[in-house]
Enzyme design. Structure first.
Site, PDB file in Angstrom:
ATOM      1  N   MET A 174       0.516  -1.266  -0.121  1.00  0.00           N
ATOM      2  CA  MET A 174      -0.087   0.464   0.424  1.00  0.00           C
ATOM      3  C   MET A 174       0.823   0.851   0.023  1.00  0.00           C
ATOM      4  O   MET A 174       0.657   2.192  -0.091  1.00  0.00           O
ATOM      5  CB  MET A 174      -1.683   0.013   1.594  1.00  0.00           C
ATOM      6  CG  MET A 174      -1.919   1.020   1.606  1.00  0.00           C
ATOM      7  SD  MET A 174      -2.998   1.032  -0.292  1.00  0.00           S
ATOM      8  CE  MET A 174      -3.425   2.808  -0.687  1.00  0.00           C
ATOM      9  N   LYS A 175       2.225   0.890   0.948  1.00  0.00           N
ATOM     10  CA  LYS A 175       2.825   2.286   0.574  1.00  0.00           C
ATOM     11  C   LYS A 175       3.151   2.450  -0.942  1.00  0.00           C
ATOM     12  O   LYS A 175       3.436   4.278  -0.836  1.00  0.00           O
ATOM     13  CB  LYS A 175       4.427   2.437   1.841  1.00  0.00           C
ATOM     14  CG  LYS A 175       4.955   3.081   1.765  1.00  0.00           C
ATOM     15  CD  LYS A 175       4.339   4.446   2.385  1.00  0.00           C
ATOM     16  CE  LYS A 175       5.279   5.301   1.876  1.00  0.00           C
ATOM     17  NZ  LYS A 175       4.916   6.756   2.507  1.00  0.00           N
ATOM     18  N   LEU A 176       4.073   1.836  -2.145  1.00  0.00           N
ATOM     19  CA  LEU A 176       4.610   1.644  -2.950  1.00  0.00           C
ATOM     20  C   LEU A 176       3.058   2.504  -4.030  1.00  0.00           C
ATOM     21  O   LEU A 176       3.775   3.311  -4.483  1.00  0.00           O
ATOM     22  CB  LEU A 176       4.554   0.615  -3.549  1.00  0.00           C
ATOM     23  CG  LEU A 176       6.113  -0.453  -2.550  1.00  0.00           C
ATOM     24  CD1 LEU A 176       6.405  -1.331  -3.903  1.00  0.00           C
ATOM     25  CD2 LEU A 176       7.357   1.203  -2.702  1.00  0.00           C
TER      26      LEU A 176
END
Length: 308
Positions: free
Chosen positions: A177-179
């Site tokens: 999700m961070k990417l």
């Protein structure tokens, strides 16, 4: 904080722009904290003054801790901290938890989780969003990949430094999700930069450009932070390096390839940052506009008192 939570001993590795603020909030909120020192002594001296203890190696941090947070550049550094000589694996106890707050490659994250699971150690990814300012204030965003039970155990500690915490799924999902989050934000940065260059080329200055976008439907918090460099010359408006942005977009490319999905916009964004990375990797993301302008023969250097 409950009595059970207060009994958790916390370790911390990575006292950089984000990590120092996170560690500060953990110790200030009453947790026993052991940290790994670094060459830049200012963060270490600050934490020592707040009652934290310093360790000489990652192994020593593990020995002294129940939960260890890592906040470094990416997977290469995380793997070294865990697997390297004097690393966490040499000191972790069964029942410990390691939390990676870095922006890491999900493939590496899943592999490390399996490796530590064999030792009876849980591995969690809890990457961050926002800036060092929010890290210091204890109001970061965190997206956490963990089992329900481990998340419940970590939540009181996360609450010391995060204002918004989303349990996104199991281990690996936090970094995935961070990417995606960074793909969107860095994509905005590339679009803003190219739009500013084109605007200047056709005779619309950055302040005039801003007069339309700001407070309109295309405005957002990221836009306002990004524009503080071009409009005000505020170097510290968004202290996220171009080198880290390029690294994250490389991880995104790998994730898209593994998933078998075409990612042309991600690749275009990565290419925008690739040139800026070669020109000045230690510059911050809002400075991408200056680089894109220069490539196109446009001067987007911030003005001061009407002069560049």
């Amino acid at each position: 904080m409950t009595t059970t939570a207060a009994s958790e001993k916390i370790g911390f590795i990575g006292l950089g722009l984000m990590g120092h603020g996170i560690a500060k909030n953990i110790v200030d909120k009453g947790y026993a904290l052991t940290f790994l020192g670094r060459k830049n002594r200012a963060p270490a001296e600050d934490l020592l003054g707040r009652g934290a203890k310093e360790a000489a190696t990652s192994r020593d941090v593990a020995v002294a801790s129940d939960i260890v947070f890592i906040c470094v550049t990416g997977s290469r550094e995380v793997e070294s901290i865990i697997r390297g000589p004097g690393g966490l694996k040499e000191g972790l106890k069964k029942g410990s938890v390691v939390v990676d707050c870095s922006t890491s490659d999900p493939t590496s994250t899943v592999a490390l989780a399996a490796e530590l699971k064999a030792l009876g150690v849980d591995y969690v990814d809890a990457p961050l969003s926002r800036t060092p300012k929010e890290a210091w204030e204890g109001t970061l965003d965190a997206m956490v990949g963990a089992s329900d039970a481990v998340f419940a155990r970590l939540k009181p500690v996360l609450d010391t430094w995060a204002g918004r915490i989303v349990h996104i799924g199991d281990t690996g999902d936090g970094h995935r999700m961070k990417l995606l989050n960074n793909f969107i934000s860095l994509g905005y940065a590339a679009i803003y930069s190219e739009a500013l260059a084109l605007a200047e080329k056709v005779g619309i200055s950055p302040p005039r450009f801003d007069s339309v976008i700001r407070n309109g439907r295309m405005d957002c918090g990221f836009y306002q932070t990004f524009m503080r460099w071009t409009l005000e010359g505020d170097r510290d408006a968004h202290k996220f390096t171009i080198a880290n942005a390029f690294k994250d977009l490389t991880y995104l490319e790998s994730m898209a390839g593994s998933a078998g999905i075409a990612n042309p916009l991600g690749n275009a964004t990565k290419n925008a940052f690739a040139g800026a990375f070669v020109a000045g990797p230690d510059q911050y993301v809002p400075m991408l506009a200056t680089h894109i302008g220069k490539v196109n023969g446009v001067d987007l250097t911030p003005t001061k008192d009407g002069k560049r």
